[in-house]
Design a protein around this motif. Structure first.
Motif, PDB file in Angstrom:
ATOM      1  N   GLU A  61       1.157  -0.037 -13.819  1.00  0.00           N
ATOM      2  CA  GLU A  61       1.052   1.311 -14.348  1.00  0.00           C
ATOM      3  C   GLU A  61       1.908   1.381 -15.598  1.00  0.00           C
ATOM      4  O   GLU A  61       3.094   1.098 -15.544  1.00  0.00           O
ATOM      5  CB  GLU A  61       1.509   2.336 -13.302  1.00  0.00           C
ATOM      6  N   LYS A  72      -5.681   7.831   0.660  1.00  0.00           N
ATOM      7  CA  LYS A  72      -6.506   8.225  -0.485  1.00  0.00           C
ATOM      8  C   LYS A  72      -7.933   8.394   0.012  1.00  0.00           C
ATOM      9  O   LYS A  72      -8.503   7.486   0.605  1.00  0.00           O
ATOM     10  CB  LYS A  72      -6.447   7.166  -1.580  1.00  0.00           C
ATOM     11  N   PRO A 111       0.824  -1.218   0.000  1.00  0.00           N
ATOM     12  CA  PRO A 111       0.000   0.000   0.000  1.00  0.00           C
ATOM     13  C   PRO A 111       0.853   1.262   0.000  1.00  0.00           C
ATOM     14  O   PRO A 111       1.929   1.308   0.593  1.00  0.00           O
ATOM     15  CB  PRO A 111      -0.781  -0.103   1.314  1.00  0.00           C
ATOM     16  N   SER A 112       0.353   2.268  -0.666  1.00  0.00           N
ATOM     17  CA  SER A 112       0.988   3.580  -0.652  1.00  0.00           C
ATOM     18  C   SER A 112       0.965   4.131   0.768  1.00  0.00           C
ATOM     19  O   SER A 112       0.074   3.823   1.552  1.00  0.00           O
ATOM     20  CB  SER A 112       0.203   4.520  -1.574  1.00  0.00           C
ATOM     21  N   TYR A 115      -5.140  12.957  -1.973  1.00  0.00           N
ATOM     22  CA  TYR A 115      -4.038  12.144  -1.473  1.00  0.00           C
ATOM     23  C   TYR A 115      -3.352  12.960  -0.383  1.00  0.00           C
ATOM     24  O   TYR A 115      -2.847  14.055  -0.653  1.00  0.00           O
ATOM     25  CB  TYR A 115      -3.042  11.825  -2.592  1.00  0.00           C
ATOM     26  N   HIS A 120      -5.802   3.117   1.422  1.00  0.00           N
ATOM     27  CA  HIS A 120      -4.494   3.241   0.780  1.00  0.00           C
ATOM     28  C   HIS A 120      -4.563   2.628  -0.600  1.00  0.00           C
ATOM     29  O   HIS A 120      -5.138   1.554  -0.778  1.00  0.00           O
ATOM     30  CB  HIS A 120      -3.402   2.513   1.584  1.00  0.00           C
ATOM     31  N   GLU A 121      -3.963   3.278  -1.553  1.00  0.00           N
ATOM     32  CA  GLU A 121      -3.924   2.777  -2.923  1.00  0.00           C
ATOM     33  C   GLU A 121      -2.809   1.741  -3.050  1.00  0.00           C
ATOM     34  O   GLU A 121      -1.722   1.921  -2.523  1.00  0.00           O
ATOM     35  CB  GLU A 121      -3.648   3.964  -3.847  1.00  0.00           C
ATOM     36  N   ILE A 122      -3.110   0.649  -3.732  1.00  0.00           N
ATOM     37  CA  ILE A 122      -2.095  -0.361  -4.059  1.00  0.00           C
ATOM     38  C   ILE A 122      -2.046  -0.439  -5.581  1.00  0.00           C
ATOM     39  O   ILE A 122      -3.015  -0.854  -6.219  1.00  0.00           O
ATOM     40  CB  ILE A 122      -2.470  -1.741  -3.468  1.00  0.00           C
ATOM     41  N   VAL A 123      -0.932  -0.006  -6.157  1.00  0.00           N
ATOM     42  CA  VAL A 123      -0.775  -0.019  -7.604  1.00  0.00           C
ATOM     43  C   VAL A 123      -0.087  -1.331  -7.997  1.00  0.00           C
ATOM     44  O   VAL A 123       1.015  -1.607  -7.561  1.00  0.00           O
ATOM     45  CB  VAL A 123       0.042   1.200  -8.091  1.00  0.00           C
ATOM     46  N   THR A 157     -10.712  13.182  -5.441  1.00  0.00           N
ATOM     47  CA  THR A 157      -9.785  12.243  -4.820  1.00  0.00           C
ATOM     48  C   THR A 157      -8.630  13.040  -4.245  1.00  0.00           C
ATOM     49  O   THR A 157      -7.918  13.736  -4.978  1.00  0.00           O
ATOM     50  CB  THR A 157      -9.275  11.205  -5.847  1.00  0.00           C
ATOM     51  N   ASP A 195     -11.688   9.522  -1.315  1.00  0.00           N
ATOM     52  CA  ASP A 195     -12.614   9.866  -2.396  1.00  0.00           C
ATOM     53  C   ASP A 195     -13.870  10.467  -1.792  1.00  0.00           C
ATOM     54  O   ASP A 195     -14.487   9.859  -0.912  1.00  0.00           O
ATOM     55  CB  ASP A 195     -13.020   8.618  -3.202  1.00  0.00           C
TER      56      ASP A 195
END
Length: 132
Positions: A130, A9, A4-5, A86, A124-127, A84, A11
């Protein structure tokens, strides 16, 4: 495995007021409001801010696709825009909420946004992928 970042995050899903046209709402929120709010966000340490506009003509076709996919209980909400944010910590939000200019802009938003309803997603964003 992706992790996770460290950024939180958030929204915030908003509806326009019924008596405001979609075009006027988007013009105000993506231009006028954005221009005024960005310096405040920077001042309080926001890492990134993104707006996702949700045009009404996108919604019904996708609802039909969900039906075709045999997902009758899934929904496509009628949000008009999603902000959104951050942030590095909740202190950023506290700083924004206490800033007199932010409070003034939130009052102005009452002319355009239906604040009696909405939706918030936080995490948390998990990329995983990309492609730049």
């Amino acid at each position: 495995m992706a992790t996770p970042s460290e950024l939180i995050k958030l929204d915030v899903c908003l509806y326009k007021k019924d008596d405001v046209s979609y075009e006027d709402f988007i013009e105000w929120i993506t231009k006028t409001y954005a221009q005024e709010v960005i310096p405040i966000m920077k001042k309080h340490g926001m890492a990134k801010w993104v707006q996702t506009v949700n045009p009404p003509h996108f919604r019904e076709p996708f609802r039909q696709q969900l039906e075709d996919m045999k997902r009758p209980l899934w929904t496509v909400p009628d949000y008009d825009i999603v902000h959104t944010y951050y942030i590095r910590g909740h202190d950023v939000l506290n700083g924004l909420r206490g800033d007199p200019k932010w409070v003034e802009l939130e009052e102005e938003a009452l002319k355009f946004c239906n604040m009696s309803i909405g939706h918030i997603v936080i995490g948390h964003e998990i990329v995983h992928f990309e492609n730049n």
